[in-house]
Scaffold this active site. Structure first.
Site, mmCIF file in Angstrom:
data_model
loop_
_atom_site.group_PDB
_atom_site.id
_atom_site.type_symbol
_atom_site.label_atom_id
_atom_site.label_comp_id
_atom_site.label_asym_id
_atom_site.label_seq_id
_atom_site.Cartn_x
_atom_site.Cartn_y
_atom_site.Cartn_z
ATOM 1 N N ASP A 147 -8.534 1.028 -25.264
ATOM 2 C CA ASP A 147 -9.063 0.838 -23.923
ATOM 3 C C ASP A 147 -9.425 2.142 -23.255
ATOM 4 O O ASP A 147 -8.725 3.135 -23.391
ATOM 5 C CB ASP A 147 -8.011 0.180 -23.017
ATOM 6 N N PRO A 165 0.816 -1.223 0.000
ATOM 7 C CA PRO A 165 0.000 0.000 0.000
ATOM 8 C C PRO A 165 0.849 1.273 0.000
ATOM 9 O O PRO A 165 0.347 2.360 -0.253
ATOM 10 C CB PRO A 165 -0.811 -0.094 1.298
ATOM 11 N N ARG A 218 -2.194 -8.221 -20.881
ATOM 12 C CA ARG A 218 -2.963 -7.763 -22.039
ATOM 13 C C ARG A 218 -2.290 -6.621 -22.794
ATOM 14 O O ARG A 218 -2.780 -6.215 -23.848
ATOM 15 C CB ARG A 218 -4.407 -7.430 -21.636
ATOM 16 N N GLU A 231 2.278 -8.144 8.606
ATOM 17 C CA GLU A 231 2.437 -6.681 8.653
ATOM 18 C C GLU A 231 3.352 -6.165 7.549
ATOM 19 O O GLU A 231 3.543 -4.958 7.421
ATOM 20 C CB GLU A 231 2.967 -6.229 10.018
#
Ligand code: 4HQ
Length: 248
Positions: free
Chosen positions: A169, A89, A154, A116
């Site tokens: 896209d 994160p 992709r 963690e």
């Protein structure tokens, strides 16, 4: 492209990477995914991969030495000059632009943390890039790694087949896609817009572009600030801004 994945749960990768487009990319040797179980590189009797944090506090931290051994044994001479990505994160958030940048690499290593997270020395010694798939907390880096692999797969030339090439896209063009329809022409009283069945190619193209712009204006107006827009697009957006304001 070759992707080496380092994880405590290599089996998690089986389903998502053995179906559909990613399976075909691997069969056609456009993509090679190698899964490595970090636990296989422990040297102690109990095969321990985590330990309590120095300084106290809760949770467990992934040990540096099994990860170091896994990387050295598997990547060998390639290690010093290949990208090693930690899914976390704290990384830069994955966007289509970040994906396009990473897709230029011939080889990538992905490290999936659990608990963690990893001992900071994994970053200091090995990690060249840290990627987050979004601002929420998962139980491990495996799902983020699979998301990244899917996004990259992709973009490999030849992986998609000509019909749905990645250039068109949503997000590659910088705006959202508009509505799509297929048969039947009427379903529960809802019909397909006449322009799509009229056979006038230029009108269809313009209509699709305007629908895409309208949807972007309504749902993600901030995307329009950095989208590539021509004069016709800007005129259309002017008329839209008069008839309905974007949501707050
Ligand atoms: N985690 N994008 C904590 C994530 C995550 C994310 C992965 C949870 C690492 C230790 N990774 N582990 N969001 O939430 O990449």
């Amino acid at each position: 492209m070759q992707i080496d994945v380092f994880t405590l749960f290599p089996d998690m990768f089986v389903g998502p990477l053995t179906e559909s487009i990613i399976a075909r990319a691997q069969e056609n040797n456009l993509l090679t995914i190698k899964r490595h179980n970090i636990r296989d590189f422990t040297t102690d009797k109990h095969h321990i991969t985590d330990d309590t944090p120095y300084g106290g506090g809760g949770g467990m931290i992934m040990k540096v030495d099994p990860i170091a051994a896994a990387l050295a044994t598997t990547l060998g001479d390639a290690l010093p000059d290949m990208p090693v990505i930690l899914l976390s994160p704290q990384g830069r958030v994955l966007t289509q632009q970040v994906a396009q940048e990473l897709a230029r690499q011939a080889r990538l290593a992905l490290i999936c943390g659990r608990y963690e997270g990893v001992d900071e020395r994994v970053r200091q010694l090995f990690v060249t890039d840290e990627i987050s798939i979004g601002d929420y907390v998962l139980t491990g880096g495996e799902l983020p790694a699979m998301v990244l692999i899917d996004v990259l797969a992709r973009l490999i030339p030849g992986a998609l087949g000509a019909a749905d090439a990645a250039e068109n896209d949503s997000h590659a063009t910088g705006i959202l896609e508009g509505p799509h329809y297929t048969r039947p022409a009427t379903f529960r009283g809802l019909t397909v817009p006449d322009v799509l069945t009229g056979g006038h190619h230029a009108r269809i193209q313009r209509w699709r572009r305007e629908q895409a712009l309208r949807r972007t204006w309504q749902r993600r107006p901030e995307l329009l600030l950095s989208a590539a827009l021509d004069e016709a697009d800007k005129w259309f957006l002017m008329t839209l801004a008069e008839e309905d304001a974007p949501p707050p």
